[in-house]
Design a protein around this motif. Structure first.
Motif, mmCIF file in Angstrom:
data_model
loop_
_atom_site.group_PDB
_atom_site.id
_atom_site.type_symbol
_atom_site.label_atom_id
_atom_site.label_comp_id
_atom_site.label_asym_id
_atom_site.label_seq_id
_atom_site.Cartn_x
_atom_site.Cartn_y
_atom_site.Cartn_z
ATOM 1 N N SER A 1 0.813 -1.217 0.000
ATOM 2 C CA SER A 1 0.000 0.000 0.000
ATOM 3 C C SER A 1 0.846 1.266 0.000
ATOM 4 N N GLY A 2 2.135 1.140 0.316
ATOM 5 C CA GLY A 2 3.013 2.298 0.430
ATOM 6 C C GLY A 2 3.284 2.711 1.860
ATOM 7 N N ALA A 3 2.539 2.152 2.824
ATOM 8 C CA ALA A 3 2.821 2.432 4.234
ATOM 9 C C ALA A 3 4.183 1.843 4.602
ATOM 10 N N VAL A 4 4.875 2.505 5.520
ATOM 11 C CA VAL A 4 6.190 2.005 5.935
ATOM 12 C C VAL A 4 6.161 1.706 7.427
ATOM 13 N N TYR A 5 6.743 0.564 7.777
ATOM 14 C CA TYR A 5 6.826 0.076 9.155
ATOM 15 C C TYR A 5 8.301 0.027 9.540
ATOM 16 N N VAL A 6 8.647 0.674 10.648
ATOM 17 C CA VAL A 6 10.043 0.790 11.065
ATOM 18 C C VAL A 6 10.187 0.254 12.485
ATOM 19 N N SER A 7 11.077 -0.694 12.670
ATOM 20 C CA SER A 7 11.279 -1.277 13.997
ATOM 21 C C SER A 7 12.329 -0.507 14.775
ATOM 22 N N GLU A 8 12.072 -0.371 16.072
ATOM 23 C CA GLU A 8 13.028 0.280 16.970
ATOM 24 C C GLU A 8 13.384 -0.665 18.106
ATOM 25 N N GLY A 9 14.675 -0.819 18.323
ATOM 26 C CA GLY A 9 15.158 -1.633 19.425
ATOM 27 C C GLY A 9 16.287 -0.921 20.131
ATOM 28 N N SER A 10 15.998 0.275 20.617
ATOM 29 C CA SER A 10 17.027 1.105 21.234
ATOM 30 C C SER A 10 17.109 0.845 22.731
ATOM 31 N N ALA A 11 18.071 1.487 23.358
ATOM 32 C CA ALA A 11 18.243 1.324 24.803
ATOM 33 C C ALA A 11 17.078 1.916 25.575
ATOM 34 N N ARG A 12 16.371 2.879 24.983
ATOM 35 C CA ARG A 12 15.296 3.557 25.723
ATOM 36 C C ARG A 12 13.924 2.957 25.506
ATOM 37 N N ARG A 13 13.693 2.281 24.355
ATOM 38 C CA ARG A 13 12.368 1.730 24.108
ATOM 39 C C ARG A 13 12.402 0.752 22.939
ATOM 40 N N GLY A 14 11.332 -0.026 22.838
ATOM 41 C CA GLY A 14 11.157 -0.926 21.719
ATOM 42 C C GLY A 14 9.761 -0.786 21.159
ATOM 43 N N GLY A 15 9.635 -0.913 19.853
ATOM 44 C CA GLY A 15 8.323 -0.793 19.246
ATOM 45 C C GLY A 15 8.429 -0.608 17.754
ATOM 46 N N VAL A 16 7.336 -0.159 17.158
ATOM 47 C CA VAL A 16 7.254 -0.008 15.708
ATOM 48 C C VAL A 16 6.677 1.360 15.368
ATOM 49 N N HIS A 17 7.342 2.072 14.469
ATOM 50 C CA HIS A 17 6.849 3.328 13.913
ATOM 51 C C HIS A 17 6.112 3.009 12.610
ATOM 52 N N ILE A 18 4.939 3.617 12.428
ATOM 53 C CA ILE A 18 4.157 3.403 11.210
ATOM 54 C C ILE A 18 3.818 4.755 10.591
ATOM 55 N N ASN A 19 4.072 4.879 9.298
ATOM 56 C CA ASN A 19 3.697 6.079 8.555
ATOM 57 C C ASN A 19 2.891 5.662 7.323
ATOM 58 N N ARG A 20 1.639 6.090 7.261
ATOM 59 C CA ARG A 20 0.774 5.757 6.132
ATOM 60 C C ARG A 20 0.597 6.928 5.171
ATOM 61 N N ALA A 21 1.145 8.082 5.522
ATOM 62 C CA ALA A 21 0.961 9.273 4.693
ATOM 63 C C ALA A 21 1.666 9.118 3.347
ATOM 64 N N GLU A 22 1.005 9.552 2.287
ATOM 65 C CA GLU A 22 1.588 9.459 0.956
ATOM 66 C C GLU A 22 2.536 10.613 0.663
ATOM 67 N N ASP A 23 2.273 11.790 1.236
ATOM 68 C CA ASP A 23 3.080 12.980 0.969
ATOM 69 C C ASP A 23 4.352 12.933 1.811
ATOM 70 N N PRO A 24 5.544 12.846 1.189
ATOM 71 C CA PRO A 24 6.783 12.788 1.976
ATOM 72 C C PRO A 24 7.088 14.081 2.723
ATOM 73 N N LEU A 25 6.397 15.157 2.378
ATOM 74 C CA LEU A 25 6.593 16.415 3.095
ATOM 75 C C LEU A 25 5.737 16.498 4.352
ATOM 76 N N ARG A 26 4.774 15.563 4.478
ATOM 77 C CA ARG A 26 3.884 15.581 5.643
ATOM 78 C C ARG A 26 3.728 14.174 6.219
#
Length: 301
Positions: free
Chosen positions: A65-90
């Motif tokens: 669909s174009g949505a991007v899922y980004v995994s985070e495994g840092s020292a401060r937190r763990g989880g997933v960032h999701i961006n479904r917006a089509e406009d890269p400026l927003r």
């Protein structure tokens, strides 16, 4: 301050239409609190930055669909960032916290996204599925490094101590790998054709079993099949093609960190995002484009 920069991952239909992970740090031996992870997007060959932070973004996957899922495994937190917006400026990011140092992410579509890594509350590995509305915890097959599949009942996970395991939609089935190597990537072509790579070599498999077909010069990072050719990313060792029982270095030589096989073969190298349609003619976007987008951003740590 003079920064060092590197591309690490790309996911999408082409180098001209993809999302990517990149790092920016002070050029000294890498430390999480003196480095930044960036998510970018390429639209019609133009580079945009969507997210930059201190804290280790471990991987990313772009859905059909174009949505991007980004995994985070840092020292401060763990989880997933999701961006479904089509406009890269927003970009419109959502962060979904998970009780897990999320080491990787992959999916079939926006209703079947998998994330995994060490559990932050228990001494065991964790595995989660996003169904489009919520994260559901699934049993973990072990120390997972990478996942790939074709359907919800045909998914393979590979990882530490020779892990190869198949998810049938209900449970995991361990497959004998006859190796203790760390399996780093897997690519499922069909029930009868699959490939995995490790720090020891390349394996070929099917529903009925796996066997090693080629040794490697060192740690292999990614493996895919595109246009009837198997491609293997060897990191600092370069880019390879699998021919029979040997790996042949591909031309041009590129330090390839990740591969994605969709409309075109997409490569993230240390210094460029590249792609090819026929395996012979490559085009690329140099890391200078990412550097130009971030040069006026002060360090984030």
């Amino acid at each position: 301050m003079k920064f060092a920069h590197v591309f690490r991952k790309a996911s999408g239909d082409s180098a001209w239409d993809c999302h990517f992970l990149a790092d920016r740090w002070d050029g000294k031996p890498w430390m999480e609190d003196h480095a930044e992870s960036w998510v970018g997007q390429v639209v019609d060959g133009r580079v945009f930055t969507l997210l930059g932070q201190v804290g280790w973004l471990t991987s990313l996957w772009r859905s059909p669909s174009g949505a991007v899922y980004v995994s985070e495994g840092s020292a401060r937190r763990g989880g997933v960032h999701i961006n479904r917006a089509e406009d890269p400026l927003r970009p419109a990011w959502e962060f979904h916290a998970l009780p897990c140092v999320v080491a990787g992410i992959w999916g079939l579509d926006d209703r079947f996204v998998l994330a995994w890594g060490p559990h932050s509350r228990k001494r065991e590995e964790a595995f989660f599925r996003w169904d489009g509305q919520q994260w559901l915890e699934l049993p973990s097959p072990g120390d997972v490094v990478a996942v790939h599949g074709l359907a919800q009942d045909l998914v393979y996970a590979v990882g530490g101590e020779g892990l190869i395991s198949r998810w049938d939609g209900t449970q995991w089935h361990q497959a004998p790998s006859f190796t203790e190597a760390v399996m780093t990537a897997v690519h499922v072509v069909s029930e009868d054709e699959m490939y995995a790579c490790s720090d020891a070599g390349v394996m070929e498999g099917s529903l009925y079993g796996w066997s090693e077909v080629a040794e490697s010069p060192g740690m292999l990072m990614s493996i895919v099949k595109h246009q009837k050719q198997v491609w293997v990313a060897g990191g600092t060792y370069g880019l390879f093609n699998l021919h029979g029982n040997q790996l042949d270095e591909a031309e041009p030589r590129m330090k390839t960190m990740s591969l994605d096989a969709r409309q075109r073969l997409v490569l993230a190298t240390d210094t460029a995002l590249a792609d090819t349609e026929d395996g012979k003619q490559f085009r690329s976007i140099p890391i200078a484009e990412f550097i130009a987008r971030t040069q006026d951003v002060p360090k984030l740590w």
